[in-house]
Design a protein around this motif. Structure first.
Motif, mmCIF file in Angstrom:
data_model
loop_
_atom_site.group_PDB
_atom_site.id
_atom_site.type_symbol
_atom_site.label_atom_id
_atom_site.label_comp_id
_atom_site.label_asym_id
_atom_site.label_seq_id
_atom_site.Cartn_x
_atom_site.Cartn_y
_atom_site.Cartn_z
ATOM 1 N N SER B 145 -42.085 -15.305 4.051
ATOM 2 C CA SER B 145 -41.912 -14.206 5.015
ATOM 3 C C SER B 145 -43.228 -13.475 5.250
ATOM 4 O O SER B 145 -43.499 -13.020 6.366
ATOM 5 C CB SER B 145 -40.822 -13.242 4.537
ATOM 6 O OG SER B 145 -41.027 -12.875 3.202
ATOM 7 N N ALA B 146 -44.065 -13.380 4.213
ATOM 8 C CA ALA B 146 -45.353 -12.698 4.381
ATOM 9 C C ALA B 146 -46.258 -13.488 5.329
ATOM 10 O O ALA B 146 -46.922 -12.909 6.209
ATOM 11 C CB ALA B 146 -46.032 -12.522 3.031
ATOM 12 N N ALA B 149 -44.870 -13.157 8.836
ATOM 13 C CA ALA B 149 -45.105 -11.811 9.363
ATOM 14 C C ALA B 149 -46.518 -11.699 9.917
ATOM 15 O O ALA B 149 -46.732 -11.121 10.996
ATOM 16 C CB ALA B 149 -44.872 -10.784 8.257
ATOM 17 N N ALA B 150 -47.486 -12.279 9.202
ATOM 18 C CA ALA B 150 -48.872 -12.221 9.677
ATOM 19 C C ALA B 150 -49.026 -13.020 10.968
ATOM 20 O O ALA B 150 -49.760 -12.617 11.874
ATOM 21 C CB ALA B 150 -49.803 -12.766 8.600
ATOM 22 N N ASP B 153 -47.034 -11.048 13.829
ATOM 23 C CA ASP B 153 -47.351 -9.629 13.928
ATOM 24 C C ASP B 153 -46.134 -8.729 13.723
ATOM 25 O O ASP B 153 -45.771 -7.931 14.579
ATOM 26 C CB ASP B 153 -48.003 -9.333 15.289
ATOM 27 C CG ASP B 153 -48.683 -7.970 15.284
ATOM 28 O OD1 ASP B 153 -49.016 -7.496 14.182
ATOM 29 O OD2 ASP B 153 -48.854 -7.389 16.379
ATOM 30 N N THR B 154 -45.522 -8.883 12.571
ATOM 31 C CA THR B 154 -44.425 -7.985 12.202
ATOM 32 C C THR B 154 -44.457 -7.826 10.683
ATOM 33 O O THR B 154 -45.437 -8.184 10.033
ATOM 34 C CB THR B 154 -43.066 -8.536 12.708
ATOM 35 O OG1 THR B 154 -42.055 -7.566 12.449
ATOM 36 C CG2 THR B 154 -42.685 -9.841 12.041
ATOM 37 N N THR B 155 -43.399 -7.258 10.116
ATOM 38 C CA THR B 155 -43.386 -7.044 8.666
ATOM 39 C C THR B 155 -42.566 -8.137 7.975
ATOM 40 O O THR B 155 -41.659 -8.718 8.588
ATOM 41 C CB THR B 155 -42.733 -5.686 8.337
ATOM 42 O OG1 THR B 155 -41.359 -5.749 8.758
ATOM 43 C CG2 THR B 155 -43.454 -4.547 9.038
ATOM 44 N N PRO B 156 -42.856 -8.403 6.685
ATOM 45 C CA PRO B 156 -42.045 -9.386 5.960
ATOM 46 C C PRO B 156 -40.564 -9.012 5.942
ATOM 47 O O PRO B 156 -39.696 -9.889 6.034
ATOM 48 C CB PRO B 156 -42.640 -9.358 4.546
ATOM 49 C CG PRO B 156 -44.047 -8.911 4.737
ATOM 50 C CD PRO B 156 -44.006 -7.936 5.872
ATOM 51 N N GLY B 157 -40.273 -7.721 5.849
ATOM 52 C CA GLY B 157 -38.873 -7.291 5.852
ATOM 53 C C GLY B 157 -38.183 -7.665 7.147
ATOM 54 O O GLY B 157 -37.037 -8.113 7.155
ATOM 55 N N ASN B 158 -38.897 -7.481 8.256
ATOM 56 C CA ASN B 158 -38.315 -7.826 9.552
ATOM 57 C C ASN B 158 -38.105 -9.341 9.666
ATOM 58 O O ASN B 158 -37.113 -9.798 10.233
ATOM 59 C CB ASN B 158 -39.217 -7.324 10.685
ATOM 60 C CG ASN B 158 -38.512 -7.378 12.027
ATOM 61 O OD1 ASN B 158 -37.307 -7.147 12.115
ATOM 62 N ND2 ASN B 158 -39.244 -7.727 13.064
ATOM 63 N N ARG B 160 -37.369 -11.334 7.212
ATOM 64 C CA ARG B 160 -36.168 -11.680 6.423
ATOM 65 C C ARG B 160 -34.891 -11.354 7.205
ATOM 66 O O ARG B 160 -33.924 -12.120 7.181
ATOM 67 C CB ARG B 160 -36.198 -10.953 5.076
ATOM 68 C CG ARG B 160 -37.245 -11.523 4.127
ATOM 69 C CD ARG B 160 -37.075 -10.968 2.723
ATOM 70 N NE ARG B 160 -37.495 -9.577 2.606
ATOM 71 C CZ ARG B 160 -38.740 -9.199 2.305
ATOM 72 N NH1 ARG B 160 -39.685 -10.103 2.078
ATOM 73 N NH2 ARG B 160 -39.057 -7.923 2.217
#
Lengths: 181, 180
Positions: B145-146, B149-150, B153-158, B160
């Motif tokens: 997810s990390a 995300a990179a 362009d979002t967050t790892p939580g998003n 998931r």
């Protein structure tokens, strides 16, 4: 089948995505082994994940292409240059139509992104921000597969090469498809 | 009805040594699919997962017959321990798990119908762009997810959240229920 504290779907999906720390994986392993209900939920996700993993990636490098041939798949190459509109015929005895999207400068590429659009509506069918490529080549390989017949037939593949020193160049490859029975 | 008995009752009956074949079959019905799932998750290969489950269930039945399952009500812990040992062996060997007992009985019954690829592709196409990308990067390219995300362009939580919602939508689209 009852469970006092069922595992969340999000946790189970992350478990099958191999995206959890080891201690969390151990905790889930222990729960699943003792829980009918969560084990059944996990099996449902596993079945879907197995099917997703079995899909051949839509963009591949030369090594993967060689591996597909080594598996006995019938691969036919279709070299194309940017803006060269030529109908691609997917013959009935072919497993993979390998679009070799050429005319690209990949030697200084930091990453390559590929987007596939429905030519009529412009809708994005696939958007991959970072695809495999061979730096010493001038082409990106798109592995068109028989089940892609389920998708719109006339597509535009956009290849964006992001250079190490900054900047990006985009090339368009309009490819009408005919899937022969 | 054997299905209504606890794991502990089954294990204790097997330990009496009177040839409790029905109890053994019931124990396999409960635990062989879970052992196969464990193998699938950790070895990432269905053939090796089936080998692991077969070997584990043979070991569990042998231990039950010999009265070596110290806490029959928690035989799940015994099965998990056997799975972990077998997984380590399989990874060390980096080859097919060798069966060291008569595999004449298939203890890992059942093969689910594979999902049709064309149906799966249709359902993937019905997803919105971002969740579809997340699904490809997660399961087709094996990214975390990390990393995803990179890339988007979002967050790892998003990532998931997008991923588990996409999986749920795919399961609905493919009309997949929970396995039994």
């Amino acid at each position: 089948m009852s469970c006092a504290a069922p595992l969340s779907q999000e946790s189970l999906v992350a478990y099958w995505a191999h995206d959890l720390p080891p201690e969390e994986v151990e905790r889930i392993d222990e729960h699943l082994m003792g829980c009918d209900r969560c084990s059944a939920a996990s099996a449902g996700i596993a079945r879907l994940v197995s099917a997703l993993r079995a899909l051949i990636p839509p963009v591949i490098d030369r090594k993967t292409a060689a591996g597909l041939r080594a598996r006995g798949l019938r691969v036919v190459e279709n070299p194309l240059l940017p803006e060269e509109r030529r109908t691609a015929y997917f013959a009935s005895d072919v497993d993979i139509l390998l679009h070799r999207l050429g005319g690209l400068d990949l030697a200084r590429a930091d990453r390559v992104a590929v987007a596939v659009r429905d030519e009529e509506s412009g809708r994005v069918i696939l958007d991959l921000p970072q695809v495999p490529f061979d730096r010493d080549a001038t082409e990106v390989l798109v592995a068109c597969q028989r089940h892609f017949a389920a998708l719109p037939p006339n597509v535009v593949v956009e290849v964006t090469v992001h250079a190490r020193e900054g900047g990006a160049s985009r090339s368009r490859f309009p490819i009408p498809h005919v899937f022969q029975q | 009805m054997l299905e209504d008995e606890t794991d502990g009752v089954l294990v204790r009956r097997i330990a009496t040594g009177s040839g409790a074949r029905a109890e053994e079959a019931e124990l396999c019905r409960r635990f062989a699919p879970r052992a196969r799932l464990f193998g699938l998750r950790h070895l990432r290969d269905d053939d090796r997962a089936r080998d692991l489950a077969q070997t584990v269930m043979l070991a569990v039945l042998q231990a039950a017959r010999e009265g070596r399952v110290s806490d029959p009500e928690r035989v799940d812990r015994f099965v998990l321990g056997a799975c972990r040992n077998q997984m380590l062996r399989a990874k060390e060997l980096d080859a097919r798990v060798q069966l060291d007992d008569d595999p004449g009985r298939d203890l890992v019954a059942g093969t689910e119908e594979p999902i049709r690829t064309d149906a799966l592709v249709r359902c993937l196409d019905a997803l919105d762009d971002r969740p579809r990308t997340v699904v490809y990067l997660s399961f087709n390219e094996g990214r975390t997810s990390a990393e995803i995300a990179a890339a988007i362009d979002t967050t790892p939580g998003n990532v998931r959240v997008l991923r588990h919602r996409a999986v749920e939508q795919l399961r609905r689209c493919l009309q997949l229920g929970e396995e039994t």
